[in-house]
Design an enzyme around this catalytic site. Structure first.
Site, mmCIF file in Angstrom:
data_model
loop_
_atom_site.group_PDB
_atom_site.id
_atom_site.type_symbol
_atom_site.label_atom_id
_atom_site.label_comp_id
_atom_site.label_asym_id
_atom_site.label_seq_id
_atom_site.Cartn_x
_atom_site.Cartn_y
_atom_site.Cartn_z
ATOM 1 N N ASN A 14 -7.152 -2.587 14.319
ATOM 2 C CA ASN A 14 -8.535 -2.959 14.008
ATOM 3 C C ASN A 14 -8.595 -4.169 13.070
ATOM 4 O O ASN A 14 -9.594 -4.393 12.409
ATOM 5 C CB ASN A 14 -9.274 -1.757 13.396
ATOM 6 N N HIS A 26 -6.939 -4.639 10.354
ATOM 7 C CA HIS A 26 -6.803 -4.404 8.913
ATOM 8 C C HIS A 26 -5.539 -5.071 8.374
ATOM 9 O O HIS A 26 -4.587 -5.324 9.102
ATOM 10 C CB HIS A 26 -6.873 -2.905 8.563
ATOM 11 N N ASP A 74 0.824 -1.203 0.000
ATOM 12 C CA ASP A 74 0.000 0.000 0.000
ATOM 13 C C ASP A 74 0.865 1.263 0.000
ATOM 14 O O ASP A 74 2.090 1.194 0.184
ATOM 15 C CB ASP A 74 -0.955 0.005 1.211
ATOM 16 N N GLU A 93 -9.546 -1.583 5.532
ATOM 17 C CA GLU A 93 -10.143 -1.287 6.826
ATOM 18 C C GLU A 93 -11.380 -2.173 7.033
ATOM 19 O O GLU A 93 -11.908 -2.746 6.080
ATOM 20 C CB GLU A 93 -10.550 0.198 6.875
HETATM 21 C C1 GLP Z 1 -0.326 0.363 8.575
HETATM 22 C C2 GLP Z 1 -0.068 -0.434 7.302
HETATM 23 C C3 GLP Z 1 -0.230 -1.894 7.542
HETATM 24 C C4 GLP Z 1 0.475 -2.256 8.826
HETATM 25 C C5 GLP Z 1 -0.242 -1.646 9.985
HETATM 26 C C6 GLP Z 1 0.416 -1.921 11.328
HETATM 27 O O1 GLP Z 1 -1.470 1.091 8.579
HETATM 28 N N1 GLP Z 1 -0.883 -0.048 6.191
HETATM 29 O O2 GLP Z 1 0.287 -2.619 6.434
HETATM 30 O O3 GLP Z 1 0.488 -3.643 8.981
HETATM 31 O O4 GLP Z 1 -0.431 -0.296 9.815
HETATM 32 O O5 GLP Z 1 1.436 -1.013 11.589
HETATM 33 P P1 GLP Z 1 2.445 -1.167 12.795
HETATM 34 O O6 GLP Z 1 3.313 -2.309 12.424
HETATM 35 O O7 GLP Z 1 3.187 0.125 12.826
HETATM 36 O O8 GLP Z 1 1.651 -1.431 14.000
#
Ligand code: GLP
Length: 262
Positions: free
Chosen positions: A135, A137, A66, A142
């Site tokens: 959440n 995702h 993404d 989402e």
């Molecule tokens: C972001 C990314 C995800 C990632 C998630 C968790 O929003 N789009 O791909 O897995 O958040 O992030 P973190 O590893 O900083 O908790």
């Protein structure tokens, strides 16, 4: 789903070993890359394997999950910047082999199918790395995302903006993300989640019903997923003891009872 519960050091060594085995078996592998704090120790371990053990990503093609919509190319906080500094600059992954679904608001409609076509043209993703949102995702799919969704633009949920606030490029309200249907087409997936803040999302992903309300639960429909979970993130798992016993037996079958060597 294979569930590996370990303290963080061992967890990341095992996850990195999965990536290394994939790349050593097929140097021209297609990797799906995730961003976020969770992925940093994994990329550090891959960089260590590159320097200490000659792991080469020189022939790998990489597709990011993404990117924020409307960020300047390589802007600090963008996922291109993240992946460039965490992986490209620290291994031999060529900069031109790293693809992101970058888009302006106006260009997003065309960028999404072009990204899907690029993944197909590369032969599909061999190993998709995945973090987990608080959440549940995946990427920026989402809650409420179709389990069959393709790469497209999604509005960021409020809890996602809050969780990412330290790094979120100021004006980002949307992202372009591989869809859950896109992710499901990867030949194998590795999900990594650490910390108590992820415990509910981990339980929903691994043990909850398959539902668009917990997008990561779609991984239950995938035949080749390993979930790497540290002890804090595993606290919501009802079948934790079973996973630990199953993992010990699996390692015995693989002749891997002790510390892993990469
Ligand atoms: C972001 C990314 C995800 C990632 C998630 C968790 O929003 N789009 O791909 O897995 O958040 O992030 P973190 O590893 O900083 O908790």
């Amino acid at each position: 789903m294979r569930v590996v519960i370990e303290p963080p050091g061992e967890l990341y060594r095992r996850a990195a070993r999965l990536v290394a085995e994939q790349v050593r078996a097929e140097p021209a592998s297609v990797l799906g890359l995730a961003t976020g704090r969770t992925m940093l120790p994994l990329y550090e371990e891959l960089a260590r394997l590159h320097h200490a053990e000659g792991l080469s990503l020189a022939r790998v093609t990489a597709f990011a999950l993404d990117e924020y919509v409307g960020v300047a190319d390589d802007e600090v906080g963008s996922f291109r910047h993240f992946l460039r500094t965490a992986l490209v600059e620290r291994t031999d992954l060529p900069a031109q082999a790293l693809h992101l679904p970058a888009a302006t608001e106006e260009g997003a409609a065309a960028a999404a199918p072009a990204y899907e076509a690029a993944i197909r043209a590369a032969g599909g993703v061999d190993l998709q790395l995945l973090g987990l949102g608080v959440n549940a995702h995946l990427g920026f799919n989402e809650p409420g995302s179709s389990l069959a969704s393709r790469t497209r633009v999604k509005a960021l949920a409020e809890e996602t903006r809050a969780a990412n606030r330290d790094t979120l490029p100021g004006r980002a309200r949307m992202a372009i993300t591989m869809g859950l249907g896109t992710i499901r087409e990867a030949k194998a997936c590795a999900l990594i989640a650490t910390g108590a803040v992820k415990a509910a999302a981990v339980a929903a992903a691994i043990e909850g019903p398959v539902t668009a309300s917990a997008p990561a639960s779609v991984l239950q429909l995938h035949p080749q997923v390993t979930a790497y979970v540290d002890e804090a993130a595993a606290t919501g798992l009802v079948r934790r003891r079973y996973y630990e016993e199953a993992e010990a037996l699996q390692r015995r079958l693989e002749g891997d009872a002790g510390a892993p060597t990469c």
